[in-house]
Scaffold this motif. Sequence first.
Motif, PDB file in Angstrom:
ATOM      1  N   PRO A 225      -4.669  -6.802   8.570  1.00  0.00           N
ATOM      2  CA  PRO A 225      -4.917  -5.510   7.931  1.00  0.00           C
ATOM      3  C   PRO A 225      -3.765  -5.142   7.009  1.00  0.00           C
ATOM      4  O   PRO A 225      -2.628  -5.576   7.202  1.00  0.00           O
ATOM      5  N   LYS A 226      -4.064  -4.337   6.007  1.00  0.00           N
ATOM      6  CA  LYS A 226      -3.037  -3.909   5.068  1.00  0.00           C
ATOM      7  C   LYS A 226      -2.090  -2.932   5.751  1.00  0.00           C
ATOM      8  O   LYS A 226      -2.520  -2.094   6.538  1.00  0.00           O
ATOM      9  N   ASN A 227      -0.818  -3.054   5.396  1.00  0.00           N
ATOM     10  CA  ASN A 227       0.156  -2.102   5.935  1.00  0.00           C
ATOM     11  C   ASN A 227       0.054  -0.793   5.145  1.00  0.00           C
ATOM     12  O   ASN A 227      -0.678  -0.695   4.160  1.00  0.00           O
ATOM     13  N   SER A 228       0.782   0.218   5.580  1.00  0.00           N
ATOM     14  CA  SER A 228       0.661   1.539   4.964  1.00  0.00           C
ATOM     15  C   SER A 228       1.082   1.530   3.492  1.00  0.00           C
ATOM     16  O   SER A 228       0.501   2.233   2.670  1.00  0.00           O
ATOM     17  N   PHE A 229       2.081   0.712   3.140  1.00  0.00           N
ATOM     18  CA  PHE A 229       2.502   0.635   1.737  1.00  0.00           C
ATOM     19  C   PHE A 229       1.391   0.039   0.877  1.00  0.00           C
ATOM     20  O   PHE A 229       1.098   0.538  -0.217  1.00  0.00           O
ATOM     21  N   GLU A 230       0.746  -1.027   1.361  1.00  0.00           N
ATOM     22  CA  GLU A 230      -0.349  -1.638   0.606  1.00  0.00           C
ATOM     23  C   GLU A 230      -1.515  -0.667   0.448  1.00  0.00           C
ATOM     24  O   GLU A 230      -2.130  -0.594  -0.615  1.00  0.00           O
ATOM     25  N   GLN A 231      -1.799   0.097   1.473  1.00  0.00           N
ATOM     26  CA  GLN A 231      -2.856   1.101   1.382  1.00  0.00           C
ATOM     27  C   GLN A 231      -2.488   2.185   0.372  1.00  0.00           C
ATOM     28  O   GLN A 231      -3.325   2.632  -0.414  1.00  0.00           O
ATOM     29  N   TYR A 232      -1.217   2.594   0.395  1.00  0.00           N
ATOM     30  CA  TYR A 232      -0.737   3.602  -0.549  1.00  0.00           C
ATOM     31  C   TYR A 232      -0.911   3.095  -1.982  1.00  0.00           C
ATOM     32  O   TYR A 232      -1.405   3.819  -2.853  1.00  0.00           O
ATOM     33  N   CYS A 233      -0.531   1.861  -2.235  1.00  0.00           N
ATOM     34  CA  CYS A 233      -0.646   1.298  -3.581  1.00  0.00           C
ATOM     35  C   CYS A 233      -2.106   1.128  -4.000  1.00  0.00           C
ATOM     36  O   CYS A 233      -2.435   1.281  -5.177  1.00  0.00           O
ATOM     37  N   ASP A 234      -2.983   0.831  -3.056  1.00  0.00           N
ATOM     38  CA  ASP A 234      -4.410   0.763  -3.382  1.00  0.00           C
ATOM     39  C   ASP A 234      -4.921   2.126  -3.840  1.00  0.00           C
ATOM     40  O   ASP A 234      -5.724   2.220  -4.756  1.00  0.00           O
ATOM     41  N   ASN A 235      -4.436   3.184  -3.180  1.00  0.00           N
ATOM     42  CA  ASN A 235      -4.874   4.536  -3.502  1.00  0.00           C
ATOM     43  C   ASN A 235      -4.131   5.136  -4.691  1.00  0.00           C
ATOM     44  O   ASN A 235      -4.628   6.083  -5.311  1.00  0.00           O
ATOM     45  N   ASN A 236      -2.942   4.614  -5.001  1.00  0.00           N
ATOM     46  CA  ASN A 236      -2.103   5.150  -6.072  1.00  0.00           C
ATOM     47  C   ASN A 236      -1.544   4.016  -6.928  1.00  0.00           C
ATOM     48  O   ASN A 236      -0.340   3.792  -6.960  1.00  0.00           O
ATOM     49  N   PRO A 237      -2.391   3.299  -7.638  1.00  0.00           N
ATOM     50  CA  PRO A 237      -1.928   2.122  -8.368  1.00  0.00           C
ATOM     51  C   PRO A 237      -0.920   2.437  -9.477  1.00  0.00           C
ATOM     52  O   PRO A 237      -0.167   1.558  -9.884  1.00  0.00           O
TER      53      PRO A 237
ATOM     54  N   ALA B  75       1.560   4.589  -9.214  1.00  0.00           N
ATOM     55  CA  ALA B  75       2.831   5.060  -8.655  1.00  0.00           C
ATOM     56  C   ALA B  75       3.946   4.083  -9.032  1.00  0.00           C
ATOM     57  O   ALA B  75       3.741   2.869  -9.100  1.00  0.00           O
ATOM     58  N   ALA B  76       5.148   4.621  -9.260  1.00  0.00           N
ATOM     59  CA  ALA B  76       6.283   3.798  -9.670  1.00  0.00           C
ATOM     60  C   ALA B  76       6.572   2.695  -8.650  1.00  0.00           C
ATOM     61  O   ALA B  76       6.930   1.569  -9.022  1.00  0.00           O
ATOM     62  N   GLU B  77       6.398   2.987  -7.369  1.00  0.00           N
ATOM     63  CA  GLU B  77       6.681   2.013  -6.316  1.00  0.00           C
ATOM     64  C   GLU B  77       5.727   0.828  -6.349  1.00  0.00           C
ATOM     65  O   GLU B  77       6.021  -0.239  -5.820  1.00  0.00           O
ATOM     66  N   CYS B  78       4.577   1.027  -6.960  1.00  0.00           N
ATOM     67  CA  CYS B  78       3.520   0.017  -6.909  1.00  0.00           C
ATOM     68  C   CYS B  78       3.419  -0.812  -8.182  1.00  0.00           C
ATOM     69  O   CYS B  78       2.565  -1.688  -8.279  1.00  0.00           O
ATOM     70  N   ARG B  79       4.255  -0.552  -9.131  1.00  0.00           N
ATOM     71  CA  ARG B  79       4.205  -1.292 -10.387  1.00  0.00           C
ATOM     72  C   ARG B  79       4.608  -2.743 -10.160  1.00  0.00           C
ATOM     73  O   ARG B  79       5.522  -3.049  -9.403  1.00  0.00           O
ATOM     74  N   ILE B  80       3.917  -3.612 -10.853  1.00  0.00           N
ATOM     75  CA  ILE B  80       4.228  -5.033 -10.789  1.00  0.00           C
ATOM     76  C   ILE B  80       4.619  -5.467 -12.195  1.00  0.00           C
ATOM     77  O   ILE B  80       3.859  -5.289 -13.144  1.00  0.00           O
ATOM     78  N   TYR B  81       5.800  -5.997 -12.304  1.00  0.00           N
ATOM     79  CA  TYR B  81       6.299  -6.449 -13.606  1.00  0.00           C
ATOM     80  C   TYR B  81       6.151  -7.953 -13.712  1.00  0.00           C
ATOM     81  O   TYR B  81       6.561  -8.691 -12.829  1.00  0.00           O
ATOM     82  N   GLU B  82       5.557  -8.382 -14.802  1.00  0.00           N
ATOM     83  CA  GLU B  82       5.392  -9.808 -15.036  1.00  0.00           C
ATOM     84  C   GLU B  82       6.326 -10.224 -16.157  1.00  0.00           C
ATOM     85  O   GLU B  82       6.526  -9.500 -17.116  1.00  0.00           O
ATOM     86  N   GLU B  83       6.906 -11.379 -16.011  1.00  0.00           N
ATOM     87  CA  GLU B  83       7.843 -11.854 -17.034  1.00  0.00           C
ATOM     88  C   GLU B  83       7.145 -12.522 -18.166  1.00  0.00           C
ATOM     89  O   GLU B  83       6.116 -13.036 -18.106  1.00  0.00           O
TER      90      GLU B  83
END
Length: 78
Positions: free
Chosen positions: A56-68, A70-78
């Motif tokens: 199951p997804k942890n609370s952070f993963e659930q948060y990012c699913d609900n708030n894509p 959000a600064a914490e959930c940003r994914i930077y690609e090079e």
Amino acid sequence: MTTTPAGNIQEKIEEELVNARAVCDVSGSTSGECAAAWDAVEELQAEASHQKQVKPKNSFEQYCDNNPDAAECRIYEE
């Protein structure tokens, strides 16, 4: 194969077990129909096992699913 919800998969396995036993009683234990019925049971059991392995997804993963956004959930690609 479509994914069956975890609660329903055990019921479906029980139904297929009853069906496999009935088919084998009528067609004989060495018939193709009997083998196919047991294959259906095995496929459902494999799906149930696979569903247990999916963590199951942890609370952070659930948060990012609900708030894509959000600064914490940003994914930077090079």
